[in-house]
Design a protein around this motif. Sequence first.
Motif, PDB file in Angstrom:
ATOM      1  N   GLY A   1       0.838  -1.193   0.000  1.00 39.59           N
ATOM      2  CA  GLY A   1       0.000   0.000   0.000  1.00 39.59           C
ATOM      3  C   GLY A   1       0.872   1.242   0.000  1.00 39.59           C
ATOM      4  O   GLY A   1       0.388   2.364  -0.009  1.00 39.59           O
ATOM      5  N   THR A   2       2.163   1.030   0.033  1.00 40.48           N
ATOM      6  CA  THR A   2       3.123   2.127   0.083  1.00 40.48           C
ATOM      7  C   THR A   2       3.706   2.345  -1.297  1.00 40.48           C
ATOM      8  O   THR A   2       4.207   1.401  -1.903  1.00 40.48           O
ATOM      9  N   PRO A   3       3.638   3.563  -1.800  1.00 43.96           N
ATOM     10  CA  PRO A   3       4.313   3.805  -3.074  1.00 43.96           C
ATOM     11  C   PRO A   3       5.787   3.460  -2.910  1.00 43.96           C
ATOM     12  O   PRO A   3       6.416   3.866  -1.946  1.00 43.96           O
ATOM     13  N   ILE A   4       6.315   2.706  -3.835  1.00 44.93           N
ATOM     14  CA  ILE A   4       7.642   2.139  -3.626  1.00 44.93           C
ATOM     15  C   ILE A   4       8.775   3.125  -3.808  1.00 44.93           C
ATOM     16  O   ILE A   4       9.380   3.538  -2.853  1.00 44.93           O
ATOM     17  N   PRO A   5       9.107   3.480  -5.012  1.00 46.85           N
ATOM     18  CA  PRO A   5      10.419   4.110  -5.104  1.00 46.85           C
ATOM     19  C   PRO A   5      10.453   5.584  -4.769  1.00 46.85           C
ATOM     20  O   PRO A   5       9.683   6.366  -5.274  1.00 46.85           O
ATOM     21  N   ASN A   6      11.372   5.925  -3.895  1.00 45.63           N
ATOM     22  CA  ASN A   6      11.785   7.316  -3.782  1.00 45.63           C
ATOM     23  C   ASN A   6      12.722   7.602  -4.943  1.00 45.63           C
ATOM     24  O   ASN A   6      12.813   8.700  -5.425  1.00 45.63           O
ATOM     25  N   ARG A   7      13.436   6.544  -5.344  1.00 50.12           N
ATOM     26  CA  ARG A   7      14.328   6.583  -6.497  1.00 50.12           C
ATOM     27  C   ARG A   7      14.108   5.289  -7.269  1.00 50.12           C
ATOM     28  O   ARG A   7      13.838   4.242  -6.676  1.00 50.12           O
ATOM     29  N   PRO A   8      14.247   5.311  -8.585  1.00 48.75           N
ATOM     30  CA  PRO A   8      14.007   4.104  -9.384  1.00 48.75           C
ATOM     31  C   PRO A   8      14.855   2.906  -8.980  1.00 48.75           C
ATOM     32  O   PRO A   8      14.402   1.773  -9.095  1.00 48.75           O
ATOM     33  N   ILE A   9      16.059   3.114  -8.457  1.00 48.92           N
ATOM     34  CA  ILE A   9      16.898   1.980  -8.085  1.00 48.92           C
ATOM     35  C   ILE A   9      16.245   1.158  -6.974  1.00 48.92           C
ATOM     36  O   ILE A   9      16.476  -0.047  -6.863  1.00 48.92           O
ATOM     37  N   GLU A  10      15.390   1.780  -6.168  1.00 48.49           N
ATOM     38  CA  GLU A  10      14.723   1.064  -5.080  1.00 48.49           C
ATOM     39  C   GLU A  10      13.697   0.065  -5.593  1.00 48.49           C
ATOM     40  O   GLU A  10      13.279  -0.824  -4.864  1.00 48.49           O
ATOM     41  N   ALA A  11      13.291   0.182  -6.837  1.00 48.01           N
ATOM     42  CA  ALA A  11      12.331  -0.758  -7.414  1.00 48.01           C
ATOM     43  C   ALA A  11      13.016  -1.941  -8.099  1.00 48.01           C
ATOM     44  O   ALA A  11      12.369  -2.935  -8.399  1.00 48.01           O
ATOM     45  N   TRP A  12      14.310  -1.847  -8.340  1.00 48.49           N
ATOM     46  CA  TRP A  12      15.020  -2.858  -9.124  1.00 48.49           C
ATOM     47  C   TRP A  12      14.829  -4.273  -8.584  1.00 48.49           C
ATOM     48  O   TRP A  12      14.511  -5.199  -9.335  1.00 48.49           O
ATOM     49  N   THR A  13      15.023  -4.493  -7.314  1.00 57.02           N
ATOM     50  CA  THR A  13      14.954  -5.845  -6.747  1.00 57.02           C
ATOM     51  C   THR A  13      13.586  -6.463  -6.992  1.00 57.02           C
ATOM     52  O   THR A  13      13.488  -7.628  -7.404  1.00 57.02           O
ATOM     53  N   LEU A  14      12.528  -5.701  -6.769  1.00 51.01           N
ATOM     54  CA  LEU A  14      11.174  -6.220  -6.982  1.00 51.01           C
ATOM     55  C   LEU A  14      10.898  -6.469  -8.457  1.00 51.01           C
ATOM     56  O   LEU A  14      10.321  -7.499  -8.829  1.00 51.01           O
ATOM     57  N   LEU A  15      11.288  -5.523  -9.295  1.00 49.11           N
ATOM     58  CA  LEU A  15      11.032  -5.667 -10.728  1.00 49.11           C
ATOM     59  C   LEU A  15      11.749  -6.885 -11.288  1.00 49.11           C
ATOM     60  O   LEU A  15      11.172  -7.669 -12.050  1.00 49.11           O
ATOM     61  N   ASN A  16      12.986  -7.073 -10.899  1.00 46.92           N
ATOM     62  CA  ASN A  16      13.757  -8.213 -11.367  1.00 46.92           C
ATOM     63  C   ASN A  16      13.172  -9.528 -10.858  1.00 46.92           C
ATOM     64  O   ASN A  16      13.121 -10.516 -11.592  1.00 46.92           O
ATOM     65  N   ALA A  17      12.689  -9.547  -9.616  1.00 47.57           N
ATOM     66  CA  ALA A  17      12.096 -10.765  -9.051  1.00 47.57           C
ATOM     67  C   ALA A  17      10.768 -11.106  -9.723  1.00 47.57           C
ATOM     68  O   ALA A  17      10.466 -12.272  -9.961  1.00 47.57           O
ATOM     69  N   LEU A  18       9.980 -10.094 -10.046  1.00 47.01           N
ATOM     70  CA  LEU A  18       8.667 -10.326 -10.646  1.00 47.01           C
ATOM     71  C   LEU A  18       8.733 -10.623 -12.136  1.00 47.01           C
ATOM     72  O   LEU A  18       7.946 -11.415 -12.649  1.00 47.01           O
ATOM     73  N   ASN A  19       9.634  -9.958 -12.830  1.00 44.13           N
ATOM     74  CA  ASN A  19       9.697 -10.134 -14.280  1.00 44.13           C
ATOM     75  C   ASN A  19      11.153 -10.083 -14.757  1.00 44.13           C
ATOM     76  O   ASN A  19      11.594  -9.102 -15.343  1.00 44.13           O
ATOM     77  N   PRO A  20      11.881 -11.179 -14.510  1.00 44.78           N
ATOM     78  CA  PRO A  20      13.295 -11.173 -14.875  1.00 44.78           C
ATOM     79  C   PRO A  20      13.534 -11.145 -16.389  1.00 44.78           C
ATOM     80  O   PRO A  20      14.635 -10.801 -16.825  1.00 44.78           O
ATOM     81  N   ASP A  21      12.524 -11.476 -17.192  1.00 49.36           N
ATOM     82  CA  ASP A  21      12.704 -11.390 -18.638  1.00 49.36           C
ATOM     83  C   ASP A  21      12.770  -9.935 -19.109  1.00 49.36           C
ATOM     84  O   ASP A  21      13.538  -9.596 -19.997  1.00 49.36           O
ATOM     85  N   THR A  22      11.954  -9.084 -18.519  1.00 50.85           N
ATOM     86  CA  THR A  22      11.928  -7.673 -18.896  1.00 50.85           C
ATOM     87  C   THR A  22      12.985  -6.878 -18.139  1.00 50.85           C
ATOM     88  O   THR A  22      13.657  -6.032 -18.709  1.00 50.85           O
ATOM     89  N   PHE A  23      13.116  -7.138 -16.844  1.00 51.97           N
ATOM     90  CA  PHE A  23      14.053  -6.397 -15.997  1.00 51.97           C
ATOM     91  C   PHE A  23      15.199  -7.330 -15.618  1.00 51.97           C
ATOM     92  O   PHE A  23      15.292  -7.799 -14.495  1.00 51.97           O
ATOM     93  N   ASN A  24      16.078  -7.615 -16.590  1.00 43.48           N
ATOM     94  CA  ASN A  24      17.092  -8.641 -16.383  1.00 43.48           C
ATOM     95  C   ASN A  24      18.519  -8.116 -16.292  1.00 43.48           C
ATOM     96  O   ASN A  24      19.401  -8.835 -15.871  1.00 43.48           O
ATOM     97  N   LYS A  25      18.756  -6.889 -16.668  1.00 44.24           N
ATOM     98  CA  LYS A  25      20.119  -6.364 -16.664  1.00 44.24           C
ATOM     99  C   LYS A  25      20.192  -5.112 -15.790  1.00 44.24           C
ATOM    100  O   LYS A  25      19.727  -4.047 -16.184  1.00 44.24           O
ATOM    101  N   ARG A  26      20.768  -5.267 -14.619  1.00 38.10           N
ATOM    102  CA  ARG A  26      20.825  -4.135 -13.686  1.00 38.10           C
ATOM    103  C   ARG A  26      21.615  -2.969 -14.269  1.00 38.10           C
ATOM    104  O   ARG A  26      21.251  -1.816 -14.076  1.00 38.10           O
TER     105      ARG A  26
END
Length: 136
Positions: free
Chosen positions: A37-62
């Motif tokens: 219920g909390t908006p996630i990123p104060n900065r986009p890097i804070e979303a990386w771990t979740l994005l990579n875990a949920l969709n590693p095909d799209t978010f696969n290269k840090r």
Amino acid sequence: MFDLLICDEAHYLKNAKAQRTKNVLSINAKRKVFLTGTPIPNRPIEAWTLLNALNPDTFNKRGFYSKRYCNGHHNGWGWIEDGASNLEELQNKMRSTILIRRLKHEVLKELPSKIRQIVTVPANGSSNIIKQEMDA
């Protein structure tokens, strides 16, 4: 392997080095649902771990993610990833692949509107507290 992993308060998983994040992301599941219920990123890097875990095909290269969405650059000593860039593109990519955003009034219609107040407490110790309601 589990069929489904549901993780509430998923915004706590933003730090890939934290033990909690490592434990949760080590669970092998065919499908994953991360709720917050909390908006996630104060900065986009804070979303990386979740994005990579949920969709590693799209978010696969840090590295690519860092350069594209975090204004990532090397300063001679290490990578700086605390910026933001191409945010509209990132939001569109998230919404088209993994993100579902609902507002409180769409989900919990019975909740009253938010009430905001300014409470003025006199510095002299008086008990004459003044409350002023504001539009939400």
